[in-house]
Design a protein around this motif. Sequence first.
Motif, short mmCIF file in Angstrom:
data_model
loop_
_atom_site.label_atom_id
_atom_site.label_comp_id
_atom_site.label_asym_id
_atom_site.label_seq_id
_atom_site.Cartn_x
_atom_site.Cartn_y
_atom_site.Cartn_z
N ALA A 83 0.81 3.60 -11.96
CA ALA A 83 1.34 3.36 -10.61
C ALA A 83 1.48 1.86 -10.35
O ALA A 83 2.49 1.42 -9.78
N ASP A 84 0.48 1.09 -10.74
CA ASP A 84 0.55 -0.36 -10.54
C ASP A 84 1.73 -0.97 -11.29
O ASP A 84 2.43 -1.83 -10.78
N GLU A 85 1.97 -0.49 -12.52
CA GLU A 85 3.11 -0.97 -13.29
C GLU A 85 4.42 -0.60 -12.61
O GLU A 85 5.37 -1.39 -12.58
N LEU A 86 4.47 0.61 -12.05
CA LEU A 86 5.67 1.06 -11.36
C LEU A 86 5.93 0.24 -10.11
O LEU A 86 7.07 -0.13 -9.82
N VAL A 87 4.88 -0.09 -9.37
CA VAL A 87 5.03 -0.93 -8.18
C VAL A 87 5.57 -2.30 -8.58
O VAL A 87 6.49 -2.82 -7.95
N GLN A 88 5.00 -2.87 -9.62
CA GLN A 88 5.46 -4.19 -10.07
C GLN A 88 6.92 -4.14 -10.49
O GLN A 88 7.72 -5.00 -10.11
N ALA A 89 7.28 -3.13 -11.26
CA ALA A 89 8.67 -3.01 -11.71
C ALA A 89 9.61 -2.81 -10.53
O ALA A 89 10.72 -3.36 -10.50
N PRO A 148 0.82 -1.23 0.00
CA PRO A 148 0.00 0.00 0.00
C PRO A 148 0.85 1.28 0.00
O PRO A 148 0.52 2.25 -0.68
N ARG A 149 1.94 1.25 0.74
CA ARG A 149 2.81 2.42 0.78
C ARG A 149 3.52 2.63 -0.55
O ARG A 149 3.70 3.76 -1.02
N LEU A 150 3.93 1.53 -1.19
CA LEU A 150 4.55 1.65 -2.50
C LEU A 150 3.55 2.18 -3.52
O LEU A 150 3.88 3.02 -4.35
N ARG A 151 2.31 1.69 -3.45
CA ARG A 151 1.28 2.18 -4.37
C ARG A 151 1.03 3.67 -4.16
O ARG A 151 0.85 4.42 -5.12
N ALA A 152 1.01 4.09 -2.90
CA ALA A 152 0.78 5.50 -2.60
C ALA A 152 1.87 6.37 -3.22
O ALA A 152 1.58 7.39 -3.86
N PHE A 153 3.11 5.98 -3.04
CA PHE A 153 4.21 6.75 -3.61
C PHE A 153 4.19 6.68 -5.13
O PHE A 153 4.42 7.68 -5.81
N ALA A 154 3.88 5.53 -5.66
CA ALA A 154 3.81 5.37 -7.12
C ALA A 154 2.75 6.29 -7.71
O ALA A 154 2.96 6.88 -8.77
N ARG A 155 1.60 6.40 -7.03
CA ARG A 155 0.55 7.31 -7.53
C ARG A 155 1.02 8.75 -7.53
O ARG A 155 0.69 9.52 -8.43
N SER A 156 1.81 9.12 -6.53
CA SER A 156 2.31 10.50 -6.49
C SER A 156 3.29 10.77 -7.64
O SER A 156 3.40 11.89 -8.09
N LEU A 157 3.95 9.74 -8.11
CA LEU A 157 4.89 9.90 -9.21
C LEU A 157 4.21 9.74 -10.57
O LEU A 157 4.38 10.57 -11.45
N ALA A 158 3.47 8.65 -10.72
CA ALA A 158 2.96 8.26 -12.04
C ALA A 158 1.68 8.96 -12.43
O ALA A 158 1.44 9.18 -13.61
N GLY A 159 0.84 9.26 -11.48
CA GLY A 159 -0.36 10.01 -11.78
C GLY A 159 -1.61 9.20 -12.04
O GLY A 159 -2.70 9.66 -11.75
#
Length: 167
Positions: free
Chosen positions: A19-25, A3-14
């Motif tokens: 964001a989900d792809e960024l978390v997976q990567a 959840p924390r990774l997703r939160a940060f990913a959303r702040s970056l990816a938009g």
Amino acid sequence: MLPRLRAFARSLAGTRDAADELVQATCERALRAASRFEPGTRLDSWLFRIMRNRWIDEHRARRPHASLDDPCLAPALELESARHEEPDERLRLGEVRAALGRLPEAQRSVLVLVCVQGLSYREAAAVLDVPVGTVMSRLARARAAVSAALGENKGGGEDRGREGGDG
């Protein structure tokens, strides 16, 4: 940590999909580099740094664009209870999302890392590879911009005390 990774990913990816792809990567890269993690250090800071570096690499390669129509707000702020709150409270949450979405990426990242993820200024500086003073400056500007967008006159002080140990 997801959840924390997703939160940060959303702040970056938009967007949620990006964001989900960024978390997976990020998870894939972290698993491949697990031997480089130093026991006794913060796993979250290590993962956030991997994520940010991955996002920068992808951003430079593809020059993706984040839509301000889908403001970047950490899912951690999308409280489950918000679905059951009064319309005025949901409207206020929407205003916060919009204000965060209008922040420059550098300010938005600092705000999410410090205020949502709970990293110290020093930890956020390490994740973002910037000096602590830069984190403090960006955070102050981000808070001021969000406060102004929400029509608030006071700057937030919820992080007092976090500065200790970061100077």
